[in-house]
Design a protein around this motif. Structure first.
Motif, PDB file in Angstrom:
ATOM      1  N   PHE A 226      -3.596 -52.692  52.859  1.00  0.00           N
ATOM      2  CA  PHE A 226      -3.533 -53.859  52.007  1.00  0.00           C
ATOM      3  C   PHE A 226      -2.921 -53.504  50.559  1.00  0.00           C
ATOM      4  O   PHE A 226      -2.521 -54.021  49.817  1.00  0.00           O
ATOM      5  CB  PHE A 226      -4.925 -54.357  51.931  1.00  0.00           C
ATOM      6  N   SER A 227      -3.591 -52.239  50.062  1.00  0.00           N
ATOM      7  CA  SER A 227      -3.279 -51.788  48.715  1.00  0.00           C
ATOM      8  C   SER A 227      -2.007 -51.581  48.544  1.00  0.00           C
ATOM      9  O   SER A 227      -1.425 -52.062  47.398  1.00  0.00           O
ATOM     10  CB  SER A 227      -4.146 -50.474  48.311  1.00  0.00           C
ATOM     11  N   ARG A 228      -1.110 -51.242  49.500  1.00  0.00           N
ATOM     12  CA  ARG A 228       0.292 -50.937  49.325  1.00  0.00           C
ATOM     13  C   ARG A 228       0.904 -52.293  49.025  1.00  0.00           C
ATOM     14  O   ARG A 228       1.960 -52.491  48.168  1.00  0.00           O
ATOM     15  CB  ARG A 228       0.741 -50.244  50.448  1.00  0.00           C
ATOM     16  N   TYR A 229       0.586 -53.332  49.820  1.00  0.00           N
ATOM     17  CA  TYR A 229       1.130 -54.552  49.737  1.00  0.00           C
ATOM     18  C   TYR A 229       0.724 -55.379  48.363  1.00  0.00           C
ATOM     19  O   TYR A 229       1.417 -56.107  47.857  1.00  0.00           O
ATOM     20  CB  TYR A 229       0.678 -55.483  50.809  1.00  0.00           C
ATOM     21  N   TRP A 230      -0.335 -55.249  47.876  1.00  0.00           N
ATOM     22  CA  TRP A 230      -1.146 -55.800  46.656  1.00  0.00           C
ATOM     23  C   TRP A 230       0.035 -55.145  45.639  1.00  0.00           C
ATOM     24  O   TRP A 230       0.268 -55.839  44.604  1.00  0.00           O
ATOM     25  CB  TRP A 230      -2.253 -55.261  46.404  1.00  0.00           C
ATOM     26  N   GLU A 231       0.283 -53.727  45.504  1.00  0.00           N
ATOM     27  CA  GLU A 231       1.106 -53.207  44.756  1.00  0.00           C
ATOM     28  C   GLU A 231       2.334 -53.653  44.609  1.00  0.00           C
ATOM     29  O   GLU A 231       2.961 -53.789  43.636  1.00  0.00           O
ATOM     30  CB  GLU A 231       1.088 -51.738  44.785  1.00  0.00           C
ATOM     31  N   ALA A 232       3.022 -53.767  45.681  1.00  0.00           N
ATOM     32  CA  ALA A 232       4.577 -54.446  45.856  1.00  0.00           C
ATOM     33  C   ALA A 232       4.197 -55.777  45.476  1.00  0.00           C
ATOM     34  O   ALA A 232       5.464 -56.270  44.670  1.00  0.00           O
ATOM     35  CB  ALA A 232       5.103 -54.428  47.211  1.00  0.00           C
ATOM     36  N   ALA A 233       3.302 -56.401  45.608  1.00  0.00           N
ATOM     37  CA  ALA A 233       3.191 -57.845  45.081  1.00  0.00           C
ATOM     38  C   ALA A 233       3.252 -57.802  43.591  1.00  0.00           C
ATOM     39  O   ALA A 233       3.769 -58.731  42.878  1.00  0.00           O
ATOM     40  CB  ALA A 233       2.090 -58.522  45.552  1.00  0.00           C
ATOM     41  N   GLY A 234       2.681 -56.877  43.001  1.00  0.00           N
ATOM     42  CA  GLY A 234       2.599 -56.850  41.445  1.00  0.00           C
ATOM     43  C   GLY A 234       4.039 -56.615  41.006  1.00  0.00           C
ATOM     44  O   GLY A 234       4.448 -57.370  39.946  1.00  0.00           O
ATOM     45  N   LEU A 235       4.649 -55.931  41.737  1.00  0.00           N
ATOM     46  CA  LEU A 235       6.163 -55.660  41.117  1.00  0.00           C
ATOM     47  C   LEU A 235       6.921 -56.871  41.313  1.00  0.00           C
ATOM     48  O   LEU A 235       8.036 -57.434  40.550  1.00  0.00           O
ATOM     49  CB  LEU A 235       6.939 -54.588  41.863  1.00  0.00           C
ATOM     50  N   ALA A 236       6.949 -57.599  42.662  1.00  0.00           N
ATOM     51  CA  ALA A 236       7.672 -58.846  42.938  1.00  0.00           C
ATOM     52  C   ALA A 236       7.248 -60.099  41.525  1.00  0.00           C
ATOM     53  O   ALA A 236       8.104 -60.690  41.277  1.00  0.00           O
ATOM     54  CB  ALA A 236       7.089 -59.446  43.957  1.00  0.00           C
ATOM     55  N   VAL A 237       6.065 -60.137  41.232  1.00  0.00           N
ATOM     56  CA  VAL A 237       5.603 -61.149  40.300  1.00  0.00           C
ATOM     57  C   VAL A 237       6.206 -60.609  39.089  1.00  0.00           C
ATOM     58  O   VAL A 237       6.806 -61.556  38.229  1.00  0.00           O
ATOM     59  CB  VAL A 237       4.143 -61.370  40.305  1.00  0.00           C
ATOM     60  N   PHE A 238       6.263 -59.535  38.734  1.00  0.00           N
ATOM     61  CA  PHE A 238       6.828 -59.002  37.676  1.00  0.00           C
ATOM     62  C   PHE A 238       8.127 -59.470  37.577  1.00  0.00           C
ATOM     63  O   PHE A 238       8.954 -59.736  36.393  1.00  0.00           O
ATOM     64  CB  PHE A 238       6.921 -57.473  37.370  1.00  0.00           C
ATOM     65  N   ARG A 239       9.180 -59.292  38.640  1.00  0.00           N
ATOM     66  CA  ARG A 239      10.359 -59.772  38.890  1.00  0.00           C
ATOM     67  C   ARG A 239      10.704 -61.271  38.995  1.00  0.00           C
ATOM     68  O   ARG A 239      11.619 -61.670  38.873  1.00  0.00           O
ATOM     69  CB  ARG A 239      11.230 -59.191  40.082  1.00  0.00           C
ATOM     70  N   GLY A 240       9.384 -62.107  38.894  1.00  0.00           N
ATOM     71  CA  GLY A 240       9.720 -63.500  38.837  1.00  0.00           C
ATOM     72  C   GLY A 240       9.025 -64.248  40.106  1.00  0.00           C
ATOM     73  O   GLY A 240       9.259 -65.461  40.199  1.00  0.00           O
ATOM     74  N   ALA A 241       8.715 -63.589  40.998  1.00  0.00           N
ATOM     75  CA  ALA A 241       8.206 -64.387  42.263  1.00  0.00           C
ATOM     76  C   ALA A 241       6.725 -64.790  41.869  1.00  0.00           C
ATOM     77  O   ALA A 241       6.159 -64.471  41.119  1.00  0.00           O
ATOM     78  CB  ALA A 241       8.151 -63.188  43.378  1.00  0.00           C
ATOM     79  N   ALA A 242       6.609 -66.014  42.725  1.00  0.00           N
ATOM     80  CA  ALA A 242       5.269 -66.885  42.595  1.00  0.00           C
ATOM     81  C   ALA A 242       4.170 -65.975  43.759  1.00  0.00           C
ATOM     82  O   ALA A 242       4.828 -65.665  44.843  1.00  0.00           O
ATOM     83  CB  ALA A 242       5.475 -68.166  42.888  1.00  0.00           C
ATOM     84  N   LEU A 243       2.999 -66.110  43.385  1.00  0.00           N
ATOM     85  CA  LEU A 243       1.877 -65.678  44.040  1.00  0.00           C
ATOM     86  C   LEU A 243       0.856 -66.575  44.445  1.00  0.00           C
ATOM     87  O   LEU A 243       0.457 -67.417  43.578  1.00  0.00           O
ATOM     88  CB  LEU A 243       1.384 -64.480  43.593  1.00  0.00           C
ATOM     89  N   ALA A 244       0.653 -66.633  45.800  1.00  0.00           N
ATOM     90  CA  ALA A 244      -0.609 -67.627  46.202  1.00  0.00           C
ATOM     91  C   ALA A 244      -1.514 -66.711  47.131  1.00  0.00           C
ATOM     92  O   ALA A 244      -0.971 -65.978  47.833  1.00  0.00           O
ATOM     93  CB  ALA A 244       0.062 -68.811  46.818  1.00  0.00           C
ATOM     94  N   VAL A 245      -2.892 -67.106  47.112  1.00  0.00           N
ATOM     95  CA  VAL A 245      -3.784 -66.590  47.802  1.00  0.00           C
ATOM     96  C   VAL A 245      -4.545 -67.462  48.522  1.00  0.00           C
ATOM     97  O   VAL A 245      -5.252 -68.414  47.965  1.00  0.00           O
ATOM     98  CB  VAL A 245      -4.674 -65.528  46.919  1.00  0.00           C
ATOM     99  N   VAL A 246      -4.493 -67.463  49.759  1.00  0.00           N
ATOM    100  CA  VAL A 246      -5.353 -68.630  50.656  1.00  0.00           C
ATOM    101  C   VAL A 246      -6.914 -67.808  50.989  1.00  0.00           C
ATOM    102  O   VAL A 246      -6.819 -66.858  51.532  1.00  0.00           O
ATOM    103  CB  VAL A 246      -4.505 -68.559  51.873  1.00  0.00           C
ATOM    104  N   THR A 247      -7.842 -68.689  50.671  1.00  0.00           N
ATOM    105  CA  THR A 247      -9.082 -67.988  50.626  1.00  0.00           C
ATOM    106  C   THR A 247      -9.653 -68.899  51.899  1.00  0.00           C
ATOM    107  O   THR A 247     -10.746 -68.407  52.098  1.00  0.00           O
ATOM    108  CB  THR A 247      -9.875 -68.389  49.462  1.00  0.00           C
ATOM    109  N   ALA A 248      -9.463 -69.822  52.366  1.00  0.00           N
ATOM    110  CA  ALA A 248     -10.034 -70.457  53.448  1.00  0.00           C
ATOM    111  C   ALA A 248      -9.079 -70.896  54.740  1.00  0.00           C
ATOM    112  O   ALA A 248      -7.985 -70.710  54.627  1.00  0.00           O
ATOM    113  CB  ALA A 248     -10.808 -71.619  53.095  1.00  0.00           C
TER     114      ALA A 248
END
Length: 59
Positions: free
Chosen positions: A37-59
């Motif tokens: 998970f930590s590797r995917y979360w780190e990659a997501a940070g880079l993607a968001v920095f590049r302009g991608a949108a992020l959503a987290v489903v909690t239920a």
């Protein structure tokens, strides 16, 4: 493109790192149970920095 990250589903880390404007990262409710998970979360940070949108489903 929509990238789904969960316990049993995830794109290649390189694809996630290249995500940018127009892409959406969707972390499913069980994503934190992934051993990498930590590797995917780190990659997501880079993607968001590049302009991608992020959503987290909690239920």
């Amino acid at each position: 493109m929509t990238y789904r990250i969960g316990l049993g589903i995830a794109p290649a880390l390189g694809d996630l790192r290249r995500a940018g404007p127009g892409d959406r990262l969707l972390f499913l409710h069980d994503a934190r149970q992934r051993p990498d998970f930590s590797r995917y979360w780190e990659a997501a940070g880079l993607a968001v920095f590049r302009g991608a949108a992020l959503a987290v489903v909690t239920a």
